[in-house]
Design a protein around this motif. Sequence first.
Motif, short mmCIF file in Angstrom:
data_model
loop_
_atom_site.label_atom_id
_atom_site.label_comp_id
_atom_site.label_asym_id
_atom_site.label_seq_id
_atom_site.Cartn_x
_atom_site.Cartn_y
_atom_site.Cartn_z
N GLU B 217 40.08 -3.01 -5.42
CA GLU B 217 41.17 -2.65 -6.33
C GLU B 217 42.51 -3.22 -5.83
O GLU B 217 43.35 -3.66 -6.61
CB GLU B 217 41.28 -1.13 -6.45
N ALA B 224 47.53 -8.23 -11.23
CA ALA B 224 47.73 -7.34 -12.37
C ALA B 224 48.82 -7.87 -13.30
O ALA B 224 49.86 -8.35 -12.84
CB ALA B 224 48.09 -5.95 -11.86
N LYS B 393 48.07 2.46 -9.92
CA LYS B 393 47.42 1.44 -10.75
C LYS B 393 47.04 2.06 -12.09
O LYS B 393 47.02 3.29 -12.25
CB LYS B 393 46.17 0.91 -10.05
N ARG B 395 44.72 0.98 -16.02
CA ARG B 395 43.90 0.00 -16.75
C ARG B 395 44.19 0.12 -18.23
O ARG B 395 44.36 1.23 -18.76
CB ARG B 395 42.42 0.24 -16.47
N ARG B 396 44.25 -1.01 -18.88
CA ARG B 396 44.49 -0.99 -20.31
C ARG B 396 43.23 -0.47 -21.02
O ARG B 396 42.11 -0.79 -20.62
CB ARG B 396 44.79 -2.41 -20.81
N ILE B 402 37.60 0.24 -21.50
CA ILE B 402 38.50 0.02 -20.36
C ILE B 402 38.63 -1.47 -20.09
O ILE B 402 37.62 -2.17 -19.98
CB ILE B 402 37.99 0.76 -19.11
N GLU B 404 41.75 -4.63 -18.52
CA GLU B 404 42.26 -5.23 -17.28
C GLU B 404 43.14 -4.28 -16.46
O GLU B 404 43.70 -3.31 -16.98
CB GLU B 404 43.04 -6.51 -17.59
N MET B 405 43.30 -4.63 -15.18
CA MET B 405 44.13 -3.87 -14.24
C MET B 405 45.61 -4.02 -14.58
O MET B 405 46.07 -5.11 -14.94
CB MET B 405 43.87 -4.40 -12.83
#
Lengths: 471, 464
Positions: B217, B224, B393, B395-396, B402, B404-405
């Motif tokens: 991550e 990101a 963090k 996520r979209r 779920i 991208e970051m």
Amino acid sequence: MSDEAFTAFRVGEQLRRSLDGPWEVFGERGRRYEIHLNGATTEMERGPLHVEGFGLRVFRPQGDQYGVGFVATTDLSEAGIARTAADAQATSAFARFPTKRVELPATVNGAGASVETVDRHLWEHPVEALRDYVHALVSPFDGRTDVVPSFGSVRAALSETTLTNSEGIQRRVRRTTVELEFAVKAFGGPEGRAPGEFWVNRETCELTTRGLAEDVAQWCQRAQDVRIARPTPSGITNVILPPEPLADIVPPILGFRLSGVAELRKMAPTPGDRIAAESFTLDDDGLLRHGLESAPYDDEGNPQVRRTLIDRGVVGTPAYDVLHAGAFGRAPTGSGKRGAAGGAPSWFRFTLPPGPSATTLVVRPGDGGSEEELIEAAGDGIYLGQLGFPFPDPLSGAFGGEIRIAYRIRHGKKAEPIRGGTLGGVALTAPGAPSLIQSVRGIGGRAELRGALSTPALWVDGLTVAGEGPG
Amino acid sequence: MSSLRSAEDDLARALRSLEARTPYAEVMAEVTGGHTLRHDRNATTPAPLPRLEGAVFRAWSGALWLETAASGLGRHALDAAAEELRGRLPATPTTTPPPGDSATGRGERATTEKRPIDDLSLEQRLEWAKTMYGYATSVPGIGNAIVTLGHLSDERLFLSTAGARRHQHVVRVRTTVVPLAIENGKVEYDFLTLGETGGAEIVEKLTEADVHLVAKEAIALLAAKEAPTGRMTVLLDPSTAGTFAHESFGHGTEADQMLRNRSYLKPVLGEVVGPPELTLVDDGSYPTGWGSIFFDDEGHEARRNVLVDHGRFVGALHDRESAAAMHATAGGNTRRSDFLSRPFVRMTNTFVEPGDWSVEELVKEAKEGVLMQSCSSGMEDPLGGNMQLKVKKARRIHRGEIGEMLPSLALSGGVLAFLKSIRGVGRKDQFEMSPGYCGKGHTDYIPAGTGGTHLLAEAIVGPA
């Protein structure tokens, strides 16, 4: 009070007979006094709250590195001192730090500058000084019904720190520190029942009522403005940042990234790189008048000085304590402080080992004039009054928080209050990438000291405002 | 015999010396210690935690509380602190008792350590830290990781002139792993934290798979994309939901704020504030909870206090004074940071009770928005009623899946509006408790646990 009574000297006398190799004792003896308010009424008086203790650091060579053992205690008995020494030595056998040398300051190492670190009246008459201050704090509210104190506390720490080491050095520094927490709330009037609050947190080294009435008037105005504030619009990036919110953002991030700790972890910018706007110069001033961390010596006994960390946008030399200086083959910069950058404790320093840290960061004033002139130059944008908390992240450099109170700037004038939504960005990042200090477009002409930062207001472009109102 | 028990006779005698000047006095004596170890590529730093001893005396003057304190548990220090307090009390004692009920209970309690943390040698701690470091740096792109392992031992003895005697020994163990990803001057990281009351058994809960996941991550955060901003659907992970329960709601339920008319929640006590599946609890007796205690610092037993019961705001957290003023009972929530700090109404372990949604169902229900993960901090606004949470963090969520970051985000908005917007609460299998430190304002930090499952709602999101 005789020298023998000073904590570190007393402990050092016992250790000198039993310890070999480099070692250092940092002692502290403090008193604390507090008044807590419920509204304008005192609900609790505390003090004296006495504390006395010491922290012992021993250094043992381990190949081409050193093992450092640190232990702190309030146990000042002979047995307690002996046990602490044994624990520190045992710990050092398992520790390692990549320093090539440990050069503790010696007796002849600098006389130290003259700098005032004590509010003498507070030191001598703490209870009366606190009561007088609280009276001055709440008396502007006599007869007022539209704005009243919500709660508050004034806490004064009076501490005497002492240092000795295996080289025979003896240092002694007295400090006074005052923490003010005070909230005022506004209600009534045509806005209806919902109250508005403005909440202040300040740390200073003197307890003074100079300017207090003006400050209280501004806090009351802010509380009233909260009640009529509109939702923050999205998308505006033109922001005027006054000293108060900057003090929560700049020291934790820049203080860390411009230190030997960050350099050791390859997080520090390279000296010579351009990381800020050309108009931006940042000093670390260990001798600043009324600076919270100002003192003739740092917490390792080296002389504190004023140094430039960023010179017209270009990175200078980071802050080094003894260990990090040894790791990089440099000289200590008088930056061995017990407490994190921008967050040194007002007492209980003895419980922490020293590390490289800025003292008071000073943004040099620019040619932007007064705040009104900066606002006029900005033309359109936001004047930030207060963030809830900016959550500064020293590792990534990011910060951001909820807008508790701000003002729209329209046609070069401060206009209606706004609140809600968030404001954030990155204070420092890679060279060439946008950041708060890269995006400085104007610097005010008059600095104010707030906590660990002395700065004028900054006009910054490139921050992100997320709200729910139209832009 | 611990130094605290050794000092008990001296503490009791010093306390009795106050009885001629006050209708009520108490003393809280404390001994703290422990150990911490930090290991990364550059340095290994083991350190015993400061061994601190001392006592604070509190007495009622008839109009306000007075306190004095001293470090050390020697007879001279204790007598001096009591004498200083005597000197500040009225020469003719008040006949007015302090507000609220004085605890009179007696008891001895200690944290159950399945495997005593003191049995874990420094060599074993170092080996564990190096193993975790190795797990993190085995992920390509992670050149360094900060690993910490610490335990805090906090022993407290409470005595009062009303006859209370409470002795407790709480042991907290905490571990963190922070993999660092550095690329072209940009620094990113993610983190894994575990903290509970208990013993060495807690250390064994971190797995290689957990560490690999946060390391990956951290790498992903370097790339990101810029986060969306504005009002949107948000899905809070358990750590963020727990911090929401604590910061955004819990602080407003501290009844000292209500007495000061400084809680946005005071006017809605007894009213429905959220959907039926929302239940919020503060529980100082939660087994293994990071914020768990046996007794509070007024001598009352810790217990489970329901704050929101199926959407209805039913209860607040009290000390003796607020309980008396609001016709409630003191519920074990008066806490001091240490023997030098004053008591306040505080939370212990605050959490969202599980609902009945799976994560997949919540993501699908969200349709478009962000999943907010790894909550790092929050800040209360007791009077304004706004919220402020920061996550490391996100996520979209796009078309119910779920994506991208996204980098660190801050969440804000009005708490009551947020509660009304809740559309789903995750199931019991998602429930997690996290360790944290809570300040009263900007000071007086204490260990406080937060917890919950996933929570689907609406809020304003921006960079942080």
